[in-house]
Design a protein around this motif. Structure first.
Motif, PDB file in Angstrom:
ATOM      1  N   LYS A   1      39.174  20.132  -6.298  1.00 40.31           N
ATOM      2  CA  LYS A   1      39.112  21.560  -5.960  1.00 40.31           C
ATOM      3  C   LYS A   1      37.906  21.817  -5.072  1.00 40.31           C
ATOM      4  CE  LYS A   1      41.156  22.700 -10.453  1.00 40.31           C
ATOM      5  NZ  LYS A   1      42.512  22.864  -9.907  1.00 40.31           N
ATOM      6  N   TRP A   2      38.191  22.379  -3.879  1.00 42.42           N
ATOM      7  CA  TRP A   2      37.143  22.778  -2.937  1.00 42.42           C
ATOM      8  C   TRP A   2      37.082  24.301  -2.898  1.00 42.42           C
ATOM      9  CZ3 TRP A   2      33.244  21.262   0.183  1.00 42.42           C
ATOM     10  CH2 TRP A   2      32.836  22.164   1.177  1.00 42.42           C
ATOM     11  N   ARG A   3      35.876  24.836  -3.053  1.00 41.96           N
ATOM     12  CA  ARG A   3      35.703  26.289  -3.034  1.00 41.96           C
ATOM     13  C   ARG A   3      34.851  26.654  -1.827  1.00 41.96           C
ATOM     14  NH1 ARG A   3      36.024  24.868  -8.313  1.00 41.96           N
ATOM     15  NH2 ARG A   3      37.365  26.145  -9.645  1.00 41.96           N
ATOM     16  N   ASN A   4      35.470  27.372  -0.907  1.00 42.15           N
ATOM     17  CA  ASN A   4      34.733  27.827   0.264  1.00 42.15           C
ATOM     18  C   ASN A   4      33.731  28.901  -0.125  1.00 42.15           C
ATOM     19  OD1 ASN A   4      35.491  26.384   2.574  1.00 42.15           O
ATOM     20  ND2 ASN A   4      37.484  27.428   2.614  1.00 42.15           N
ATOM     21  N   VAL A   5      32.594  28.951   0.555  1.00 40.91           N
ATOM     22  CA  VAL A   5      31.638  30.042   0.410  1.00 40.91           C
ATOM     23  C   VAL A   5      31.730  30.918   1.640  1.00 40.91           C
ATOM     24  CG1 VAL A   5      30.113  28.738  -1.081  1.00 40.91           C
ATOM     25  CG2 VAL A   5      29.823  28.597   1.371  1.00 40.91           C
ATOM     26  N   PHE A   6      30.952  32.007   1.651  1.00 40.56           N
ATOM     27  CA  PHE A   6      31.025  32.941   2.776  1.00 40.56           C
ATOM     28  C   PHE A   6      30.597  32.262   4.063  1.00 40.56           C
ATOM     29  CE2 PHE A   6      32.155  36.508   0.364  1.00 40.56           C
ATOM     30  CZ  PHE A   6      31.490  36.436  -0.841  1.00 40.56           C
ATOM     31  N   VAL A   7      31.130  32.738   5.139  1.00 38.41           N
ATOM     32  CA  VAL A   7      30.879  32.138   6.446  1.00 38.41           C
ATOM     33  C   VAL A   7      29.407  32.178   6.798  1.00 38.41           C
ATOM     34  CG1 VAL A   7      31.435  32.263   8.902  1.00 38.41           C
ATOM     35  CG2 VAL A   7      33.189  32.781   7.195  1.00 38.41           C
ATOM     36  N   ARG A   8      28.665  33.199   6.330  1.00 43.72           N
ATOM     37  CA  ARG A   8      27.267  33.353   6.692  1.00 43.72           C
ATOM     38  C   ARG A   8      26.364  32.287   6.076  1.00 43.72           C
ATOM     39  NH1 ARG A   8      26.304  39.908   6.167  1.00 43.72           N
ATOM     40  NH2 ARG A   8      27.826  40.532   7.783  1.00 43.72           N
ATOM     41  N   THR A   9      26.802  31.670   4.986  1.00 44.07           N
ATOM     42  CA  THR A   9      25.967  30.662   4.345  1.00 44.07           C
ATOM     43  C   THR A   9      25.924  29.412   5.189  1.00 44.07           C
ATOM     44  OG1 THR A   9      27.862  29.879   3.108  1.00 44.07           O
ATOM     45  CG2 THR A   9      26.458  31.522   2.044  1.00 44.07           C
ATOM     46  N   ASN A  10      24.816  28.674   5.120  1.00 45.54           N
ATOM     47  CA  ASN A  10      24.674  27.479   5.942  1.00 45.54           C
ATOM     48  C   ASN A  10      25.412  26.299   5.330  1.00 45.54           C
ATOM     49  OD1 ASN A  10      23.003  26.468   3.883  1.00 45.54           O
ATOM     50  ND2 ASN A  10      21.238  27.530   4.763  1.00 45.54           N
ATOM     51  N   LYS A  11      25.438  25.218   6.080  1.00 46.42           N
ATOM     52  CA  LYS A  11      26.197  24.044   5.646  1.00 46.42           C
ATOM     53  C   LYS A  11      25.585  23.411   4.408  1.00 46.42           C
ATOM     54  CE  LYS A  11      27.710  22.986  10.346  1.00 46.42           C
ATOM     55  NZ  LYS A  11      27.664  21.978  11.439  1.00 46.42           N
ATOM     56  N   LEU A  12      24.259  23.425   4.305  1.00 45.45           N
ATOM     57  CA  LEU A  12      23.609  22.826   3.142  1.00 45.45           C
ATOM     58  C   LEU A  12      24.054  23.507   1.864  1.00 45.45           C
ATOM     59  CD1 LEU A  12      21.562  20.823   2.017  1.00 45.45           C
ATOM     60  CD2 LEU A  12      19.774  22.543   2.389  1.00 45.45           C
ATOM     61  N   THR A  13      24.184  24.823   1.916  1.00 42.60           N
ATOM     62  CA  THR A  13      24.648  25.561   0.740  1.00 42.60           C
ATOM     63  C   THR A  13      26.080  25.190   0.396  1.00 42.60           C
ATOM     64  OG1 THR A  13      23.199  27.383   1.359  1.00 42.60           O
ATOM     65  CG2 THR A  13      24.930  27.851  -0.247  1.00 42.60           C
ATOM     66  N   VAL A  14      26.896  25.022   1.410  1.00 41.82           N
ATOM     67  CA  VAL A  14      28.292  24.644   1.188  1.00 41.82           C
ATOM     68  C   VAL A  14      28.373  23.293   0.490  1.00 41.82           C
ATOM     69  CG1 VAL A  14      30.485  24.084   2.310  1.00 41.82           C
ATOM     70  CG2 VAL A  14      29.103  26.005   3.141  1.00 41.82           C
ATOM     71  N   PHE A  15      27.608  22.326   0.994  1.00 40.81           N
ATOM     72  CA  PHE A  15      27.685  20.978   0.422  1.00 40.81           C
ATOM     73  C   PHE A  15      27.088  20.919  -0.974  1.00 40.81           C
ATOM     74  CE2 PHE A  15      27.654  19.406   5.046  1.00 40.81           C
ATOM     75  CZ  PHE A  15      29.033  19.510   5.106  1.00 40.81           C
ATOM     76  N   ASN A  16      26.009  21.652  -1.188  1.00 43.54           N
ATOM     77  CA  ASN A  16      25.418  21.662  -2.526  1.00 43.54           C
ATOM     78  C   ASN A  16      26.353  22.295  -3.552  1.00 43.54           C
ATOM     79  OD1 ASN A  16      23.088  20.372  -1.740  1.00 43.54           O
ATOM     80  ND2 ASN A  16      21.962  22.261  -1.339  1.00 43.54           N
TER      81      ASN A  16
END
Length: 485
Positions: free
Chosen positions: A446-461
């Protein structure tokens, strides 16, 4: 009204000097109505070292008996240094009798030769001066019919084994039925390995009469302040004597067998260790496998790959919309290759990025899937089957590649499928049965997208566990393709 208190004290003092006589002292004390006390002393003089007897004790022949010293006043003063008995003013051999701490002398089966005058001599020290107190008793032995005594019955111990710990305290109890009244001629004492307990400073004893439902029992307790190794596995005997018979209760001390305890503890610790090992291997399996792959990368020599596979994974997307830059498409064409290809050195075939216009769709899809180790199918909440939507050319390609991939995965062992759910739960009821089967058997990541404004580091963490699980399901990167790792 007069109050009287009488106390009699009978003793003799023989000074440590050349006096061939003994003194017998008696005293009486009384209180009158005014509270004044009056003392009367009487002194009798006897010739020789032994005073004349002032008491006669009769014992029946062939029965055991005993003679009391009756100089309790001296024992209370804690000045007694030794107790000796004499018969007709000759020393009684200690091996023939047993003398208690209070001077009581026990006699074995009495014969006519035991009759005579017995003197209890107590050596005392007062103000650094030595004195001897003496008291004589006439022992008469008769051969008449003895008094009838109830038969003694030992309740416990009866060859009982007591588990103890060396160096620790212990306590043994002896209980014996003695009749219906407290008879002063009943005697109870302990021996250890046929030796008197007074030879050991770690052993003390006490005994008393107790009454239960009209019956009288003798209860003796052996106190062991510290269990020594020499006390183990030797007979400890509780002796009960009456004028007509003697009974014995036997007990043994044995050290607690700690083998079963140690075995139980070892088994428990082993079970706990195994459970922890299984649990840790279950939860850390992914980390261990990924770490092992990293180690093999660093220490393995480059070698050619002989399995004929060119791609590590074929990435397919199921969605109802056209292939626009939606969240699902962005994950497949941007986020996924950035992590797997750039960071870990994997080679991906992503339709829409790696296919060429004008190619024969069915032939290219079938040939490409046969060159891949994995088929990654990306699903979203909007994923539909071919029966629920009007298919465009793009969706026909999707359905075909999924049908070919699922067929290969279910009929051949070389292609494994990884399901990835993006942006929430997927309704599998509208998807092919083959996908539902894969979902039931191996689940989905399961992959959960975050808001577009967040940076890539936040997405990967936020999806760190997702990447770890995905890397675990991916094949190991060949050594020849470590340049991107």
């Amino acid at each position: 009204m007069s109050l009287s208190l009488s106390m009699s004290l009978s003793m003799s003092l023989s000074l440590s000097m050349s006096l061939s006589m003994s003194l017998s002292l008696s005293m009486s004390l009384s209180l009158d109505q005014s509270g004044w006390s009056k003392r009367t002393f009487g002194v009798s003089v006897s010739s020789g070292d032994c005073p004349d007897p002032n008491e006669d004790i009769i014992v029946t022949e062939s029965l055991s008996g005993g003679l009391p010293c009756k100089q309790t006043e001296l024992f209370r003063l804690n000045v007694v240094t030794s107790v000796r008995w004499m018969k007709n003013c000759d020393t009684v051999p200690l091996e023939d009798v047993y003398i208690n701490d209070d001077g009581f002398m026990r006699l074995p089966a009495v014969s006519q030769g035991d009759a005579g005058i017995y003197t209890c001599l107590i050596d005392v020290t007062v103000n650094s001066r030595n004195y001897t107190a003496a008291r004589s008793i006439q022992l008469t032995v008769t051969n008449g019919t003895p008094e009838v005594f109830p038969e003694l019955q030992v309740v416990r111990p009866q060859e009982d084994v007591f588990i103890v710990q060396v160096g620790q305290q212990a306590e043994l109890q002896c209980l014996a039925y003695t009749g219906f009244s407290e008879d002063e001629e009943i005697i109870m004492f302990w021996t250890i390995n046929e030796s008197l307990i007074y030879n050991y400073e770690e052993l003390t004893e006490s005994w008393k009469f107790i009454t239960n439902r009209g019956k009288v029992y003798g209860q003796s307790t052996l106190y062991i302040s510290k269990v020594l190794h020499q006390f183990l596995n030797i007979p400890i005997q509780c002796n009960i004597f009456s004028p007509v018979e003697k009974k014995f209760g036997l007990a043994w001390l044995t050290e607690a067998d700690k083998t079963d305890f140690y075995v139980t503890v070892t088994l428990c610790l082993s079970c706990i260790f195994i459970l922890l090992l299984v649990a840790s291997s279950f939860f850390c399996k992914i980390t261990l496998i990924l770490s092992y792959r990293k180690l093999t990368r660093h220490f393995s020599k480059p070698q050619a790959v002989s399995d004929g596979k060119y791609y590590d994974a074929y990435v397919s997307i199921i969605q109802s919309d056209t292939m626009s830059l939606s969240g699902t498409t962005k994950f497949a064409q941007q986020i996924l290759p950035e992590e797997l290809e750039k960071k870990h050195g994997y080679t991906l075939y992503i339709r829409g990025r790696d296919d060429c216009p004008g190619e024969a769709m069915h032939d290219v899809i079938s040939a490409t899937l046969h060159q891949c180790h994995r088929l990654i199918i990306i699903l979203s909440p909007e994923s539909k089957s071919k029966e629920t939507t009007t298919l465009c050319e793009n969706q026909r390609q999707l359905l075909y590649e999924q049908e070919v991939g699922l067929h290969d995965a279910l009929t051949r062992s070389h292609l494994k499928i990884i399901l990835v759910e993006v942006d929430g739960p997927v309704d599998y009821s509208h998807l092919p049965e083959s996908l539902r089967y894969i979902k039931r058997n191996q689940g989905a990541l399961k992959w959960r997208n975050v808001f577009v404004r967040t940076n890539k580091l936040t997405v990967f963490n936020a999806n760190r566990n997702f990447w770890r699980n995905l890397l675990y399901h991916m094949p190991a990167v060949p050594v020849r393709r470590q340049t991107g790792a």
